[in-house]
Design a protein around this motif. Structure first.
Motif, PDB file in Angstrom:
ATOM      1  N   ILE A 148       0.849  -1.186   0.000  1.00  0.00           N
ATOM      2  CA  ILE A 148       0.000   0.000   0.000  1.00  0.00           C
ATOM      3  C   ILE A 148       0.887   1.239   0.000  1.00  0.00           C
ATOM      4  O   ILE A 148       1.425   1.637   1.040  1.00  0.00           O
ATOM      5  CB  ILE A 148      -0.955  -0.009   1.212  1.00  0.00           C
ATOM      6  N   LYS A 154      -4.691   6.976   1.452  1.00  0.00           N
ATOM      7  CA  LYS A 154      -5.652   5.897   1.223  1.00  0.00           C
ATOM      8  C   LYS A 154      -6.459   5.527   2.467  1.00  0.00           C
ATOM      9  O   LYS A 154      -7.411   4.761   2.363  1.00  0.00           O
ATOM     10  CB  LYS A 154      -4.917   4.671   0.669  1.00  0.00           C
ATOM     11  N   ASP A 163      -9.576   3.512  -0.252  1.00  0.00           N
ATOM     12  CA  ASP A 163      -9.205   3.202  -1.630  1.00  0.00           C
ATOM     13  C   ASP A 163      -9.769   1.833  -2.023  1.00  0.00           C
ATOM     14  O   ASP A 163      -9.348   0.800  -1.478  1.00  0.00           O
ATOM     15  CB  ASP A 163      -7.680   3.222  -1.772  1.00  0.00           C
ATOM     16  N   THR A 166      -7.307  -0.922  -3.350  1.00  0.00           N
ATOM     17  CA  THR A 166      -6.519  -1.523  -2.273  1.00  0.00           C
ATOM     18  C   THR A 166      -7.368  -2.483  -1.452  1.00  0.00           C
ATOM     19  O   THR A 166      -6.907  -3.557  -1.055  1.00  0.00           O
ATOM     20  CB  THR A 166      -5.905  -0.429  -1.382  1.00  0.00           C
TER      21      THR A 166
END
Length: 185
Positions: A148, A154, A163, A166
């Motif tokens: 990540i 995020k 996100d 992700t």
């Protein structure tokens, strides 16, 4: 007949209260839902490894972690990257566990992810963690790799991963860990 949920031990390499890596593990548990039972590890009570201390006996916090690893069906790590490698707190915990009997990582299904504010997303820390645990006979999920990057963009202020791409990658990793653990069982 329904199978029982996979017992996953979630180990964050960060002690920080608002850790992106701890938040990533919370996200994994949320995504897994009822298909997995997550136990979250607290590494803060584990003393720095010292052979003189070890010679006096294994500290209770290390014995607890050893038993947690032994009882788990699989391990999911999330590690920050400090100076191109994994955190000292995570390495310390692994060093302790490498010196207990039975050494709990042997033959254990393991997956790893990382979160970092850098563009690399903790990739170098993951590779070091893999190298260390391969020596201890852990069996890694090879793909997907979840790194990540730009984690501060995020996760929101409450630690929720916002996100969607992700979130999908983390879900895919948990699914792969479940399949891998069943295959190795």
């Amino acid at each position: 007949m329904a199978s029982s949920p996979l017992k996953i031990l979630a180990i964050s390499g960060s002690l920080r209260k608002s850790s992106f890596n701890s938040a990533a593990l919370e996200t994994a548990a949320e995504i897994a839902g009822d298909s997995a039972e997550f136990t979250f590890v607290d590494l803060s009570a584990i003393p720095l490894y010292d052979q003189d201390l070890r010679d006096k006996g294994v500290p209770e916090a290390v014995e607890t972690l050893q038993q947690q690893v032994l009882d788990a069906d699989a391990i999911l790590f999330s590690t920050p990257e400090y100076n191109y490698s994994l955190s000292g707190v995570l390495k310390n915990a692994i060093d302790w566990l490498s010196r207990v009997d039975p050494q709990p990582f042997a033959d254990k299904p393991v997956a790893v992810m990382s979160a970092s504010m850098s563009a690399f997303g903790g990739a170098r820390a993951q590779y070091d963690l893999r190298r260390i645990l391969i020596y201890l006979d852990a069996h890694f999920v090879n793909k997907p790799e979840v790194m990540i990057s730009f984690a501060h963009k995020k996760f929101d202020d409450s630690g929720k991963l916002t996100d969607e791409d992700t979130r999908k990658f983390i879900g895919d990793l948990v699914t792969a860990l479940d399949k891998w653990a069943k295959r190795l069982a």
